[in-house]
Design a protein around this motif. Structure first.
Motif, short mmCIF file in Angstrom:
data_model
loop_
_atom_site.label_atom_id
_atom_site.label_comp_id
_atom_site.label_asym_id
_atom_site.label_seq_id
_atom_site.Cartn_x
_atom_site.Cartn_y
_atom_site.Cartn_z
N GLU A 95 -19.56 28.54 27.39
CA GLU A 95 -20.31 28.49 26.13
C GLU A 95 -19.35 28.22 24.97
OE1 GLU A 95 -23.56 29.10 25.11
OE2 GLU A 95 -24.13 28.72 27.18
N HIS A 96 -18.22 28.95 25.02
CA HIS A 96 -17.25 28.80 23.93
C HIS A 96 -16.72 27.36 23.88
CE1 HIS A 96 -14.06 29.76 21.16
NE2 HIS A 96 -13.17 29.27 22.00
N LEU A 97 -16.37 26.84 25.08
CA LEU A 97 -15.83 25.48 25.13
C LEU A 97 -16.86 24.47 24.63
CD1 LEU A 97 -13.81 25.42 28.46
CD2 LEU A 97 -12.96 25.37 26.13
N HIS A 139 -19.27 25.07 22.59
CA HIS A 139 -19.40 25.23 21.15
C HIS A 139 -18.27 24.48 20.43
CE1 HIS A 139 -20.63 27.20 17.49
NE2 HIS A 139 -19.37 27.54 17.26
N VAL A 140 -17.04 24.73 20.92
CA VAL A 140 -15.87 24.11 20.27
C VAL A 140 -15.96 22.59 20.36
CG1 VAL A 140 -13.38 23.77 20.51
CG2 VAL A 140 -14.33 26.07 20.58
N ARG A 141 -16.30 22.09 21.58
CA ARG A 141 -16.31 20.64 21.76
C ARG A 141 -17.46 19.98 21.02
NH1 ARG A 141 -14.05 20.68 27.84
NH2 ARG A 141 -12.02 21.42 27.20
N HIS A 179 -16.93 33.40 33.06
CA HIS A 179 -17.03 31.94 33.17
C HIS A 179 -18.07 31.41 32.18
CE1 HIS A 179 -17.16 28.01 34.97
NE2 HIS A 179 -18.47 28.11 35.07
N THR A 180 -19.25 32.08 32.14
CA THR A 180 -20.33 31.61 31.26
C THR A 180 -19.89 31.66 29.80
OG1 THR A 180 -21.87 32.54 32.83
CG2 THR A 180 -22.78 31.94 30.71
N VAL A 181 -19.27 32.81 29.43
CA VAL A 181 -18.83 32.95 28.03
C VAL A 181 -17.81 31.86 27.70
CG1 VAL A 181 -17.51 34.43 26.47
CG2 VAL A 181 -19.33 35.41 27.88
N ARG A 182 -16.89 31.61 28.65
CA ARG A 182 -15.85 30.61 28.41
C ARG A 182 -16.48 29.22 28.25
NH1 ARG A 182 -12.88 27.68 31.87
NH2 ARG A 182 -10.96 26.84 31.01
#
Ligand code: ADP
Length: 605
Positions: free
Chosen positions: A328-330, A332-334, A323-326
């Motif tokens: 973080e990724h979101l 970052h992307v947003r 969940h945390t990685v996801r």
């Protein structure tokens, strides 16, 4: 083991003589006899004799084992049935699949589930020893750590009273079999107390080995119906159990036979298998036998004990990490997308600002172009006046008429006309230059009149313009800019009137107070605009004219709004033409109004 051997033997023998095979079948019963076969054999032999008779096609054999020996025999599948104490049975059940088929029924016990207990024995003359707590710091003997009635039942009861044998006794000694030696050590004073199976004292006394009166048992329940002195709760009697490899049919026949067996002279008889849950609970609380893993603090024991919780925890942790990685990724992307969008927006705003500045400048230049014909017309008058006065002065001087008064008048007139020409030039330059707006108080009727003068310079095209002006209407702002707005509205009205014959062309300019604002309107009876066109009216480059730029109203709107007002279009109630209106805030009552007759307009004819 024997059952499989037996099956092999049968298979071979059956080829020759099936009947003799049945006659040769045998089964082995392992019996716990920690104090040796001699101690136990007599009554058990009667049981075997009975079984041989009751199950005639099977020959039963007895083997005596101590605790460890019986366990090994079971592990090596050397026995088909075991008869052992309840504690040992529970261990074999957990490790080797032993399953009880009947339970011993001692006629002297209360019931098969209340048959076994421990007795903690002290000398009767030890008045200082009356409870388990009194044993703290004392020498206590027991037979073995893993003996059920001989230690574990007493251990459980003592722990219930807050006494921990291994910690509190000084020392706790495991002296081994025979059990009677423990009683004798107490008698001799070598031990302060001894733990033995209940009924041992009474049996010894019956055999004349001791005098019961010389001993006392601790923690005896009051009004007890159990036939012997006991210090603990009661537990189930010994079971007979079949093992994993024991044929089911044989187990059934043995169980049926035992349940039908009459009691032996030694008091052995059998009943249906009873509940051993109390033994399980005792073992679990002591963390011994099948529950020994509960006390092992090794990593393996910990992992084994908490494996499900660890698995759930691991899954949760894994889920959290994913969940945390996801997230973080979101994020970052947003964030990247947002940054790009912001940069694009800033670039667009910058481009729009620069475009607007260019447009403003171009629009001024465009208006300047339009005004150039008016400029020529405006400058023509002062220049020809200057020329006329100069030539008049020249003729006077040539004629020798040198009176000072007329010459002075002429030179004043020349200076005045030159000043007017300069003002015209300034006015036109103001339109073409990028300049900061000025703020001055001026009268709207004056601005209207100035704009009309410029407008009338357009020439023959100019229609008749009617005005209805509030003479007191005064505002604060950039007069030149407001005149520019008025001129633009007048010029648009004129363009809208082109299709009408000259005499029907009408323009009305009104100016009056409305609450906190002055409202100025330019009305024409020209072609007008439909609703869709009106919506686009203030968009840059919206034009319906072949040579139009579509910038005039955009600039006008900006000028009016910069003065705190509004500019809009409305259809005429009469149906034909359009009315363009703008408002400007009326200055505070405290603000000084300009002089009524002050020359506020540089462009005067
Ligand atoms: P341009 O005059 O160069 O077209 P403007 O911004 O001044 O630019 O005007 C935009 C458009 O608004 C005009 O082309 C015209 O169609 C319309 N318009 C402005 N004033 C009037 C009016 N009084 N009657 C009819 N149409 C008008």
């Amino acid at each position: 083991m024997l059952s499989s051997l037996r099956r092999l033997a049968c298979a071979a023998a059956l080829l020759l003589a099936p009947v003799s095979c049945l006659a040769q079948a045998s089964a082995t019963i392992g019996i716990l006899a920690p104090e040796g076969a001699e101690e136990a054999s007599r009554d058990w032999d009667r049981v075997i004799t009975y079984l041989d008779a009751a199950v005639p096609d099977t020959r039963f054999q007895l083997h005596y084992f101590d605790l460890a020996g019986l366990r090994e025999a079971v592990a090596r599948a050397e026995v088909d049935f075991v008869i052992t104490n309840s504690g040992h049975y529970v261990e074999l059940e957990a490790s080797y699949g032993a399953h009880r088929i009947a339970t011993l029924e001692d006629t002297r016990a209360i019931s098969p589930t209340e048959a076994i207990a421990s007795a903690v024995v002290v000398r009767a003359d030890r008045a200082d020893l009356r409870s388990f707590e009194d044993l703290v710091g004392k020498r206590v003997h027991a037979v073995r750590e893993d003996a059920f009635g001989g230690f574990r039942i007493a251990w459980h009861a003592m722990r219930g009273a807050g006494v921990e044998p291994s910690r509190d006794f000084r020392p706790l000694a495991f002296v081994g079999f025979p059990l009677q030696e423990i009683v004798r050590a107490v008698e001799r004073g070598e031990a302060d107390a001894g733990v033995v199976r209940a009924c041992l004292l009474e049996n010894m006394a019956r055999r004349g080995e001791i005098r019961l009166a010389d001993f006392a048992v601790l923690n005896v329940p009051a009004d007890d119906s159990f036939p012997c002195l006991r210090s603990t709760a009661l537990y189930p009697d010994w079971p007979i159990a079949a093992l994993r490899d024991t044929p089911h049919a044989l187990s059934k026949r043995v169980a049926t036979a035992l349940l039908a067996m009459p009691a032996t002279p030694g008091g052995i008889s059998w009943t249906v298998p009873t509940d051993y849950q109390s033994v399980h609970e005792l073992f679990r609380e002591l963390q011994v036998g099948p529950y020994a893993y509960l006390r092992e603090q090794t990593l393996q024991a910990f992992l084994l004990r908490y494996r499900w919780w660890l698995a759930i925890g691991g899954l949760l942790a894994l889920g959290w990490v994913v969940h945390t990685v996801r997230v973080e990724h979101l994020v970052h992307v947003r964030t990247g997308a947002l940054r790009d969008a912001l940069a694009a927006r800033e670039a667009a705003e910058r481009a729009a600002r620069e475009g607007q500045e260019k447009l403003d400048h171009l629009a001024r230049l465009g208006i300047l172009g339009e005004l150039s014909s008016m400029l020529a017309h405006e400058l023509n008058q002062p220049l020809s006046a200057i020329g006329n006065f100069a030539r008049g002065m020249e003729r006077r001087i040539e004629a020798g008429r040198l009176e000072s008064e007329p010459l002075l008048d002429a030179s004043r007139e020349i200076a005045e006309q030159a000043e007017r020409a300069r003002a015209i030039m300034q006015h036109i330059r103001a339109f073409s230059q990028k300049r900061e707006g000025t703020r001055e108080a001026f009268r709207l009727p004056d601005a209207v009149r100035n704009a009309l003068r410029l407008f009338e310079g357009v020439g023959a095209r100019a229609p008749r313009v009617e005005t209805r002006l509030d003479a007191d209407a005064a505002v604060v702002g950039d007069r030149l800019q407001i005149e520019q707005v008025l001129l633009n509205l007048l010029k648009n009205a004129l363009d809208a009137l082109q299709e009408l014959p000259q005499r029907e062309r009408n323009i009305l300019v009104t100016c009056g107070r409305e609450g906190a604002v002055y409202r100025v309107c330019v009305t024409d009876n020209g072609c007008g605009l439909d609703a869709r066109q009106r919506e686009r009216l203030f968009q840059p480059f919206f034009t319906t004219k072949p040579d139009g730029m579509g910038l005039g109203l955009t600039i006008c709107k900006r000028i009016v709004e910069a003065h705190g007002g509004h500019l809009w279009a409305e259809p005429n109630p009469a149906g034909r033409g359009l009315t363009m209106c703008f408002t400007l805030p009326a200055p505070d009552a405290a603000a000084p109004a300009p002089e009524r007759d002050a020359p506020a307009v540089p462009l005067e004819r």
